[in-house]
Design a protein around this motif. Structure first.
Motif, PDB file in Angstrom:
ATOM      1  N   TYR A 217       0.693  -1.291  -0.034  1.00 33.57           N
ATOM      2  CA  TYR A 217      -0.025  -0.058   0.092  1.00 33.57           C
ATOM      3  C   TYR A 217       0.886   1.305  -0.145  1.00 33.57           C
ATOM      4  O   TYR A 217       0.492   2.186  -0.452  1.00 33.57           O
ATOM      5  CB  TYR A 217      -0.964  -0.236   1.404  1.00 33.57           C
ATOM      6  N   LYS A 218       2.166   1.248   0.229  1.00 33.05           N
ATOM      7  CA  LYS A 218       3.056   2.371   0.624  1.00 33.05           C
ATOM      8  C   LYS A 218       2.406   3.377   0.985  1.00 33.05           C
ATOM      9  O   LYS A 218       1.838   3.531   2.331  1.00 33.05           O
ATOM     10  CB  LYS A 218       3.453   2.669  -0.851  1.00 33.05           C
ATOM     11  N   ARG A 219       2.009   4.572   0.324  1.00 34.29           N
ATOM     12  CA  ARG A 219       1.654   6.028   0.782  1.00 34.29           C
ATOM     13  C   ARG A 219       0.038   5.671   0.691  1.00 34.29           C
ATOM     14  O   ARG A 219      -0.740   6.758   1.110  1.00 34.29           O
ATOM     15  CB  ARG A 219       1.910   7.040   0.114  1.00 34.29           C
ATOM     16  N   ARG A 220      -0.559   4.652   0.662  1.00 38.01           N
ATOM     17  CA  ARG A 220      -1.912   4.608   0.404  1.00 38.01           C
ATOM     18  C   ARG A 220      -2.436   3.608   1.606  1.00 38.01           C
ATOM     19  O   ARG A 220      -3.474   2.628   1.586  1.00 38.01           O
ATOM     20  CB  ARG A 220      -2.506   3.878  -0.849  1.00 38.01           C
TER      21      ARG A 220
ATOM     22  N   ASP B 212      -4.495   4.154   3.998  1.00 36.75           N
ATOM     23  CA  ASP B 212      -5.560   4.446   4.348  1.00 36.75           C
ATOM     24  C   ASP B 212      -6.552   3.416   3.511  1.00 36.75           C
ATOM     25  O   ASP B 212      -7.518   3.172   4.026  1.00 36.75           O
ATOM     26  CB  ASP B 212      -5.956   5.784   4.255  1.00 36.75           C
TER      27      ASP B 212
ATOM     28  N   TRP C 172       1.736   2.577  10.803  1.00 34.72           N
ATOM     29  CA  TRP C 172       0.481   2.330   9.715  1.00 34.72           C
ATOM     30  C   TRP C 172      -0.287   1.620  10.453  1.00 34.72           C
ATOM     31  O   TRP C 172      -1.615   1.474  10.209  1.00 34.72           O
ATOM     32  CB  TRP C 172       1.286   1.431   8.569  1.00 34.72           C
TER      33      TRP C 172
ATOM     34  N   THR D   9      -2.691   3.581  12.431  1.00 30.66           N
ATOM     35  CA  THR D   9      -3.510   4.367  11.550  1.00 30.66           C
ATOM     36  C   THR D   9      -5.029   3.519  11.570  1.00 30.66           C
ATOM     37  O   THR D   9      -6.100   4.311  11.376  1.00 30.66           O
ATOM     38  CB  THR D   9      -2.991   4.514  10.264  1.00 30.66           C
TER      39      THR D   9
END
Length: 468
Positions: free
Chosen positions: A225-228, A230, A261, A264
């Motif tokens: 997901y890296k920067r995704r 959410d 992460w 989150t």
């Protein structure tokens, strides 16, 4: 077709004679079954090719086809079936009104354009690749055909695994507690660096089978997901909302090592509480105390016990005091920095530690490391391998889907939702009807007529052969 059956019959008849007279002493049963498999595969290829040719001629002669499609030319095509390689010719047509060009045989028989692997071969290929190397998968998907590692890789890479492969939830479950375990693996890339596929496991109860603990009603999520990140937690939250009665629900326990992460998830999951994984907590305590050298063992064991008791009693001031004393007595700067980081790591997860020890009766421990090892590491990182990011993501998702009992067949069926236009459907139905009425003359197969007479003839022939 008659010739094919007669040839097959002759080969099997001859094979049995050779086996009973010669191979039983030379190659044994193993050699016979190997030869038989070869003949069966060859027969399968010939029958399939014959039926393809018959279907092509039926389509060509259909009145509906003549009215709507003009025949342009013939071209060869090769496909890989489970029996092996099949080469056939089919006609290229042009739709008279739209001028669209199409191979009607391919359309009516479900042979996909630009794909040389038939669907069941592709299914076997990917199923094998999920558990073993690309090379092994390529060598075992179709009889007598070696599919290259690159082609296996390309097929995995081309999959769209962002679809919903799960059945619709008809009735929401009523449970008080839901458990969400989160962790990641570290997979080496071909061109250097690492990729970190995430894994999230949701379950609502456990069942004990002897010493084994089974998580009930599991559902797996993950991939890269890296920067995704959410997006991952939105998937989990959406599943919980659809599968569970959230009004009846009291707690969602989010268990992990405290990575950013993971935390989150608290922003996405309703009624969630973070719980620090005790494995990582104990590992950090051990790191602060240091190695158990014989000369210092007594003092080290004492410090471990003091730190663990302080944490269990939720006395974080005492924990910090003992940790600082240990760190101040450390003479090597790198070790001092490392121990300081571990102390901060623990103090940054105070809420998670409070929930770990105050909610003990409701918790079952955290099996994050086991899930990562069994689902990800066993295929992607336990042995030296090089991956690209796309295939790390797709292989991760394939193994997660397998853990949820979603078959490769179900996955492949959802890759393309092609809706045939009316003209194709009509031709397909007409061709299907014609194919059913094709008459194949019955063929006498002595190998399949082992009544008393046939049996006597067979062994008489063998006897004559032995006498000679």
């Amino acid at each position: 077709m008659d010739n094919i059956l007669q040839q097959f019959n002759g080969k099997i008849y001859s094979l049995m004679q050779d086996y009973l007279c010669d191979e039983i002493f030379e190659r044994g049963l193993s050699g016979f079954t190997e030869d038989l498999m070869k003949e069966l595969a060859e027969f399968g290829c010939k029958v399939t090719q014959y039926l393809i040719d018959t279907a092509e001629e039926i389509i060509f002669e259909l009145d509906d086809r003549k009215e709507e499609f003009e025949s342009l030319c013939k071209s060869s095509r090769t496909v890989i079936s489970i029996f092996g390689e099949i080469i056939f010719k089919r006609r290229y047509y042009e739709e008279k009104e739209t001028k669209e060009k199409v191979y009607l045989l391919d359309k009516t028989m479900g042979i996909k354009p630009n794909k040389r692997l038939l669907q069941n071969v592709l299914e076997r290929l990917i199923s094998k690749a999920v558990d073993t190397s690309y090379e092994d998968a390529g060598n075992s998907a179709a009889y007598g055909v070696k599919i290259s590692k690159q082609e296996v890789k390309n097929e995995i890479e081309s999959l769209d695994l962002n679809k919903d492969f799960y059945p619709k939830v008809n009735e929401k479950k009523k449970v008080e507690n839901i458990y969400v375990i989160a962790d990641e693996d570290h997979v080496h890339l071909q061109k250097g660096g690492i990729e970190e596929p995430r894994i999230v496991v949701v379950y609502d109860e456990i069942k004990k089978d002897g010493k084994r603990v089974i998580l009930e009603n599991k559902r797996h999520f993950g991939g890269i997901y890296k920067r995704r990140i959410d997006d991952l937690w939105e998937e989990v939250a959406d599943y919980i909302e659809k599968a569970y009665d959230t009004d009846y629900l009291k707690n969602v326990y989010l268990l992990g090592d405290g990575a950013t992460w993971i935390k989150t998830g608290l922003e996405w999951l309703i009624k969630s509480k973070f719980v620090l994984d005790e494995y990582h907590l104990k590992k950090a305590v051990n790191g602060i105390v240091g190695m158990e050298i014989k000369t210092k063992k007594k003092g080290i064991v004492g410090n471990k016990k003091k730190l663990r008791n302080a944490l269990k009693n939720l006395d974080f001031e005492l924990f910090e005091e003992i940790s600082c004393e240990i760190i101040n007595n450390e003479t090597e700067q790198p070790k001092k920095r490392r121990k300081t980081q571990l102390m901060k790591y623990i103090l940054n997860n105070i809420d998670g530690i409070k929930n770990l020890y105050s909610k003990e009766n409701a918790l079952h421990g955290c099996s994050a490391e086991g899930h990562v090892s069994h689902i990800f590491s066993a295929r992607m990182s336990s042995r030296p391998m090089g991956w690209n990011s796309t295939n790390v993501n797709n292989m991760s998702k394939l193994r997660l889907l397998k853990a949820d009992n979603i078959s490769i067949k179900e996955i492949l069926e959802k890759q393309e939702n092609v809706v045939d236009i009316t003209e194709y459907k009509e031709i397909k139905e007409k061709a299907k009807h014609k194919m059913k009425n094709v008459h194949f003359a019955p063929v006498s197969l002595p190998i399949m007529e082992f009544g008393k007479g046939g049996q006597r003839k067979f062994f008489k022939d063998l006897l004559n052969k032995v006498v000679i």
